[in-house]
Design an enzyme around this catalytic site. Structure first.
Site, PDB file in Angstrom:
ATOM      1  N   LYS A   1       1.244 -32.852  31.772  1.00  0.00           N
ATOM      2  CA  LYS A   1       1.685 -31.920  30.732  1.00  0.00           C
ATOM      3  C   LYS A   1       2.664 -30.940  31.361  1.00  0.00           C
ATOM      4  O   LYS A   1       2.457 -30.498  32.498  1.00  0.00           O
ATOM      5  CB  LYS A   1       0.461 -31.175  30.189  1.00  0.00           C
ATOM      6  CG  LYS A   1       0.741 -30.224  29.042  1.00  0.00           C
ATOM      7  CD  LYS A   1      -0.559 -29.536  28.612  1.00  0.00           C
ATOM      8  CE  LYS A   1      -0.373 -28.688  27.365  1.00  0.00           C
ATOM      9  NZ  LYS A   1      -1.654 -28.012  26.981  1.00  0.00           N
TER      10      LYS A   1
ATOM     11  N   SER B   1      -2.748 -28.860  22.080  1.00  0.00           N
ATOM     12  CA  SER B   1      -1.366 -28.713  22.482  1.00  0.00           C
ATOM     13  C   SER B   1      -0.880 -29.810  23.440  1.00  0.00           C
ATOM     14  O   SER B   1       0.329 -29.996  23.578  1.00  0.00           O
ATOM     15  CB  SER B   1      -1.174 -27.355  23.157  1.00  0.00           C
ATOM     16  OG  SER B   1      -1.917 -27.275  24.361  1.00  0.00           O
TER      17      SER B   1
ATOM     18  N   SER C   1      -7.296 -28.153  23.527  1.00  0.00           N
ATOM     19  CA  SER C   1      -5.974 -28.775  23.683  1.00  0.00           C
ATOM     20  C   SER C   1      -5.964 -30.090  24.453  1.00  0.00           C
ATOM     21  O   SER C   1      -4.924 -30.738  24.543  1.00  0.00           O
ATOM     22  CB  SER C   1      -5.003 -27.802  24.348  1.00  0.00           C
ATOM     23  OG  SER C   1      -4.521 -26.885  23.396  1.00  0.00           O
TER      24      SER C   1
END
Lengths: 489, 40
Positions: free
Chosen positions: A80, A155, A179
């Protein structure tokens, strides 16, 4: 067609060890998959094929010398874009860090890298990890490989989509309020949020420091155990990292659930939970009972206040953490006549609307005169939730709920309604407030053919039990969820 | 609970690396627009 990049990390690791495949061929397979699909999925912000091939080549040479091999060696990994990577752009999904090239590596990445992990790229995410749909990325949304018109969750949506579609074999995300687990659920992969402090946060660009947790996306539970085993442990660069022994997580995952006490969270099947989701999670519980678990009804009486407390605590911490983006030392600068005007303009143009909303919420909650009424009260709720968990774990080893009340929703469906968006995380947030480990494991497809996830939670540092229960369910259900996009390719 | 570690110094980021992302720098310092009036 199954390509190398569609296999699990443990399968691939065995093939690499036996000389059946090379790391270069494996990296090429993941790179080819990204090239074929990512113009439609948009999982990556910065692909790193050169880095991947260079590392894969180095690994093949190393393996030819007969050296011992870590379980992550040679396996394509995506990060990420909130983990700092030395020399590789790290944006946090924000315009304010569009050209930021970190001078150091995050510890989680350092440990995987040291084990021979092959980085295929940095993935798209909600700006500063704030969001549940990936629509808050300054670089455009990620499309769910299961249905390109829907969101992958957030997210860490890019990491979830990358693993679901074979652009990476596994990936790291971060879980502050869900997330990792929520996008794993919506994208049909396994998502682990370990105990707070189990993995160092050094080099993880901060959102809410008392909640931020490094997590993993994998295609099975065993792979999650492998990744955690490599990353877990004390790091002197993160004072909140725990100095607790790191067990051999993978060793115990096949122990089964015989005699395990499983508590079903009664409040997690109420209003707002899609009937397919509720039915599938209940069916999963029945399977665990059939496998020998003792099933009872559990409750977290104060969980109903968790969402409200979270949306005071997380923005408060964010408002403080994000004060550093001032256009002085790194990141975007928009010029102004004096320094204050420069900072106003930099932050005004650099941050997106959701980040601004949370900075304002947090600044307000921390302001003189309101601090006790908002932040102070929220911290008290947090204590009550910790006590709820303590009571629940006296009676049960594992708690079960849906991961998310719904399956993937259409892109654009909730962007104008922050409250509806925040409700995505209603079942995941309590574990962050309590600091306890939780996993989302796929438990079937709904009537629209979209994946659903079942969440298992255990007491702090008891990841082993989470893995045991998750692996038993996974093996019993025998799902092999592959998004239709892959068959069409 | 107090948790202590040995007070040992680690190498820190080289100056040049720490400054590399600065939007504006001069003489190894971060450069910003003026912060106060210079007087009239």
């Amino acid at each position: 067609v199954t390509d190398l990049c569609d296999l699990t990390g443990s399968e691939l690791s065995a093939k690499l060890r036996d000389g059946e495949i090379t790391a270069v061929a494996l990296a090429e397979s993941a790179i080819a998959r990204r090239q074929a699909l990512d113009d439609r999925v948009h999982a990556f912000l910065t692909p790193t094929p050169e880095v991947a091939l260079e590392r894969a080549e180095a690994f093949d040479t190393y393996l030819a010398s007969g050296a011992p091999q870590s379980g992550v060696a040679g396996i394509p990994l995506a990060l990420k874009d909130v983990f700092t990577t030395k020399g590789i752009r790290t944006t946090c999904g924000s315009k304010i860090l569009e050209n930021y090239v970190p001078p150091y590596d995050a510890t989680a990445w350092t440990r995987l890298s040291g084990g021979g992990s092959v980085l295929v790229g940095k993935t798209n995410c909600d700006e500063f990890a704030m969001g549940s749909s990936n629509e808050n990325s300054a670089y455009g949304p990620v499309h769910n490989p299961w249905d390109l018109d829907t969101v992958p969750g957030g997210s860490s949506g890019g990491s979830a989509a990358a693993v679901a579609s074979g652009m990476a074999v596994w990936a790291l995300g971060t879980d502050t309020g869900g997330s990792v687990r929520q996008p794993a659920s919506l994208s049909g992969v396994v998502g682990l949020k370990p105990t707070y402090g189990r993995i160092s946060r050094y080099g993880l660009i901060a959102f809410a420091s008392s909640l931020d947790t490094v997590g993993t996306f994998t295609r099975d539970v065993r792979d999650a155990a492998t990744l955690l085993g490599v990353m877990a442990g004390k790091d002197h660069r993160d004072a909140t990292s725990l100095d607790a022994d790191v067990p051999d997580y993978a060793a115990e995952i096949e122990r089964g659930v015989e005699g395990l006490r499983i508590g079903v969270l009664a409040e997690a099947f109420g209003e707002g939970v899609e009937p397919d989701v509720a039915a599938s999670v209940r069916a999963g519980v029945d399977r665990l009972a059939a496998l020998g678990a003792e099933v009872g009804e559990a409750t977290l009486p104060h969980a109903e206040y968790a969402l409200s407390a979270y949306y005071l605590i997380a923005p408060s911490e964010a408002s403080s953490n994000l004060a550093r983006y001032d256009g002085v030392r790194y990141g975007l600068r928009v010029d102004g006549d004096d320094s204050i005007e420069m900072m106003f303009r930099t932050r005004g143009e650099g941050f997106g609307p959701e980040v601004k909303r949370r900075i304002m919420l947090g600044t307000y909650a921390l302001s003189a005169g309101y601090y006790e009424a908002y932040y102070g009260q929220a911290q008290k709720v947090r204590t009550l939730i910790l006590r709820d968990y303590a009571a629940a774990f006296e009676r049960f080893d594992v708690l079960v709920s849906p991961t998310s009340p719904t399956t993937a929703f259409p892109i654009g469906a909730k962007v104008d309604d922050p409250m509806a968006m925040y409700l995505n995380d209603i079942f995941t947030i309590p574990a962050n407030l309590g600091g306890v480990p939780a996993i989302s494991v796929p438990c079937g497809l709904d009537s629209k053919g979209l994946p659903m996830g079942l969440q298992l939670t255990a007491k702090a540092l008891d990841e082993t039990t989470v893995f045991r229960a998750a692996a038993a369910l996974e093996s019993d259900l025998g799902l092999d969820p592959r998004p239709p996009l892959l068959s069409a390719a | 609970v107090n948790v202590f570690r040995d007070d040992t110094a680690d190498p820190s980021l080289p100056h040049e690396a720490a400054m590399a992302n600065a939007p504006a720098a001069a003489d190894e310092r971060f450069l910003v627009p003026k912060i106060a009036e210079t007087g009239s």
